[in-house]
Design an enzyme around this catalytic site. Structure first.
Site, PDB file in Angstrom:
ATOM      1  N   TYR A  94       0.832  -1.212   0.000  1.00 42.40           N
ATOM      2  CA  TYR A  94       0.000   0.000   0.000  1.00 42.40           C
ATOM      3  C   TYR A  94       0.858   1.252   0.000  1.00 42.40           C
ATOM      4  O   TYR A  94       2.077   1.182   0.236  1.00 42.40           O
ATOM      5  CB  TYR A  94      -0.951   0.000   1.201  1.00 42.40           C
ATOM      6  CG  TYR A  94      -0.320   0.361   2.545  1.00 42.40           C
ATOM      7  CD1 TYR A  94       0.539  -0.512   3.189  1.00 42.40           C
ATOM      8  CD2 TYR A  94      -0.582   1.583   3.143  1.00 42.40           C
ATOM      9  CE1 TYR A  94       1.115  -0.187   4.410  1.00 42.40           C
ATOM     10  CE2 TYR A  94      -0.014   1.924   4.374  1.00 42.40           C
ATOM     11  CZ  TYR A  94       0.828   1.037   5.000  1.00 42.40           C
ATOM     12  OH  TYR A  94       1.401   1.368   6.191  1.00 42.40           O
ATOM     13  N   LYS A 118       6.535  -1.905   2.173  1.00 41.91           N
ATOM     14  CA  LYS A 118       5.302  -1.296   2.715  1.00 41.91           C
ATOM     15  C   LYS A 118       4.112  -2.230   2.461  1.00 41.91           C
ATOM     16  O   LYS A 118       3.386  -2.100   1.485  1.00 41.91           O
ATOM     17  CB  LYS A 118       5.075   0.092   2.099  1.00 41.91           C
ATOM     18  CG  LYS A 118       4.100   0.940   2.907  1.00 41.91           C
ATOM     19  CD  LYS A 118       4.201   2.397   2.570  1.00 41.91           C
ATOM     20  CE  LYS A 118       3.116   3.241   3.207  1.00 41.91           C
ATOM     21  NZ  LYS A 118       3.203   3.395   4.651  1.00 41.91           N
ATOM     22  N   GLU A 124      12.232   2.988  14.324  1.00 42.48           N
ATOM     23  CA  GLU A 124      11.323   4.029  13.829  1.00 42.48           C
ATOM     24  C   GLU A 124      10.101   4.023  14.736  1.00 42.48           C
ATOM     25  O   GLU A 124      10.240   3.701  15.920  1.00 42.48           O
ATOM     26  CB  GLU A 124      10.980   3.786  12.354  1.00 42.48           C
ATOM     27  CG  GLU A 124      10.399   2.413  12.074  1.00 42.48           C
ATOM     28  CD  GLU A 124       9.985   2.200  10.625  1.00 42.48           C
ATOM     29  OE1 GLU A 124       9.671   3.169   9.921  1.00 42.48           O
ATOM     30  OE2 GLU A 124       9.944   1.023  10.207  1.00 42.48           O
ATOM     31  N   LEU A 151      11.062   1.501   7.379  1.00 45.41           N
ATOM     32  CA  LEU A 151      10.472   1.918   6.110  1.00 45.41           C
ATOM     33  C   LEU A 151      11.155   3.228   5.688  1.00 45.41           C
ATOM     34  O   LEU A 151      11.277   4.155   6.498  1.00 45.41           O
ATOM     35  CB  LEU A 151       8.969   2.164   6.280  1.00 45.41           C
ATOM     36  CG  LEU A 151       8.274   2.555   4.988  1.00 45.41           C
ATOM     37  CD1 LEU A 151       8.085   1.323   4.096  1.00 45.41           C
ATOM     38  CD2 LEU A 151       6.936   3.211   5.248  1.00 45.41           C
TER      39      LEU A 151
HETATM   40  C1  LIG Z   1       6.282   2.276   9.936  1.00 47.41           C
HETATM   41  C2  LIG Z   1       6.323   3.546   9.158  1.00 47.41           C
HETATM   42  N1  LIG Z   1       7.492   4.216   9.078  1.00 47.41           N
HETATM   43  C3  LIG Z   1       7.599   5.373   8.397  1.00 47.41           C
HETATM   44  C4  LIG Z   1       6.482   5.939   7.767  1.00 47.41           C
HETATM   45  C5  LIG Z   1       6.635   7.242   7.029  1.00 47.41           C
HETATM   46  O1  LIG Z   1       6.536   7.055   5.629  1.00 47.41           O
HETATM   47  P1  LIG Z   1       6.048   8.208   4.674  1.00 47.41           P
HETATM   48  O2  LIG Z   1       6.855   9.415   5.014  1.00 47.41           O
HETATM   49  O3  LIG Z   1       6.345   7.700   3.314  1.00 47.41           O
HETATM   50  O4  LIG Z   1       4.588   8.409   4.922  1.00 47.41           O
HETATM   51  C6  LIG Z   1       5.242   5.280   7.828  1.00 47.41           C
HETATM   52  C7  LIG Z   1       4.086   5.838   7.163  1.00 47.41           C
HETATM   53  O5  LIG Z   1       3.006   5.336   7.203  1.00 47.41           O
HETATM   54  C8  LIG Z   1       5.170   4.049   8.525  1.00 47.41           C
HETATM   55  O6  LIG Z   1       4.009   3.376   8.616  1.00 47.41           O
END
Ligand SMILES: Cc1ncc(COP(=O)(O)O)c(C=O)c1O
Length: 279
Positions: A33, A147, A179, A203
């Site tokens: 997603y 993701k 994170e 991620l």
């Molecule tokens: C586990 C995790 N880390 C980091 C992020 C940040 O990603 P992005 O900046 O692409 O939204 C998300 C976003 O949903 C996330 O679920």
């Protein structure tokens, strides 16, 4: 005006948008997603999200060649149909539908789902808010760089945070911070901005990627390295980043007050510059 979603090749009323009970995304979280932000009717950072979508689906061997122009057209069309000014676009691609069995068959036809939702963002104006976070063990599987909708550990962590009145759950692995449940984590110490390297343990956030280029263009000190829970507690400022949270200050972690529970000046200035750069 009805809320419209997109499933496979059709635009359909949101309330009628359904997937098959043997869709592998539904049964096994066998799906990827993306969440994109729309601010002032503008779709933000499409190219970065598309690149990561391709990465996630190829790491899981999805049988799909995603047409970038087509996906872009669907997104713009939904923004228009749903009259979306500020909010998110949610895209999910599942491996497809198959009689229930763990091993997947080749050549399944992926299901593509897109819809929009309104959202008020935490913007660096006079209502800019800092939040509490808690720490929580990182019990996720070994590939959080992909993701996928396989998010049970994130859900447990986020629900625990919500139940104790915190905005986010920061993951600890050993004594290191990786994170957070739905965002990347940054600390600032003596004007140095520190975040976990983009390896298989986190991620690689799109917001993170865009912010890193901004930090470099501002000639600020950025270090991508692992940091410990002790460093988290002792930091001068903390913030998290994601498409939904943008740059959101964290002013307390567990019982520890950060910067006396005030939003730090570097965080505020990064958020202001970031907002200017994306809109
Ligand atoms: C586990 C995790 N880390 C980091 C992020 C940040 O990603 P992005 O900046 O692409 O939204 C998300 C976003 O949903 C996330 O679920």
């Amino acid at each position: 005006m009805p809320n419209i979603a997109f499933i496979n090749s059709r635009y359909i009323e949101f309330k009628n948008a359904k997937v098959h009970i043997e869709d592998r995304g539904f049964q096994f979280s066998d799906s990827v997603y993306e969440v994109l932000k729309v601010i002032n009717k503008k779709l933000i950072d499409f190219d970065f999200h598309f690149k990561r979508l391709k990465y996630s689906s190829s790491e899981l061997n999805f049988n799909i060649k995603i047409d970038k122009k087509k996906i872009h057209r669907i997104f713009l069309s939904l923004i228009k149909k749903n009259n979306l000014t500020n909010g998110i676009i949610y895209l999910q691609i599942t491996r497809g539908t198959q009689a229930r069995e763990h091993a997947y068959k080749k050549n399944l036809k992926p299901n593509i789902i897109v819809y929009t939702a309104k959202k008020n963002f935490n913007l660096p104006n006079k209502n800019y808010k800092g939040f509490k976070a808690i720490t929580y063990p990182d019990i996720r599987w070994g590939r959080p760089d992909i993701k996928t909708t396989s998010l049970l550990a994130n859900i447990l962590a986020a629900t625990y945070a919500a139940n104790v009145g915190a905005y986010e759950s920061i993951f600890i692995k050993g004594n290191k911070i990786t994170e957070a449940a739905h965002s990347n984590v940054w600390i600032i110490k003596k004007k140095k901005i520190i975040t976990h390297p983009a390896n298989k343990e986190i991620l690689k956030g799109v917001t993170r990627t865009v912010l890193i280029s901004l930090i470099k263009s501002l000639n600020l000190d950025l270090i991508e390295r692992e940091f410990t829970i002790k460093e988290l507690y002792n930091s001068d400022e903390i913030f998290i980043t994601s498409s939904g949270s943008l740059i959101t200050p964290i002013i307390q972690v567990d019982k520890i007050k950060i910067n006396n529970c005030k939003i730090g000046s570097i965080t505020k200035s990064l958020a202001t510059n970031f907002y200017k750069a994306i809109i």
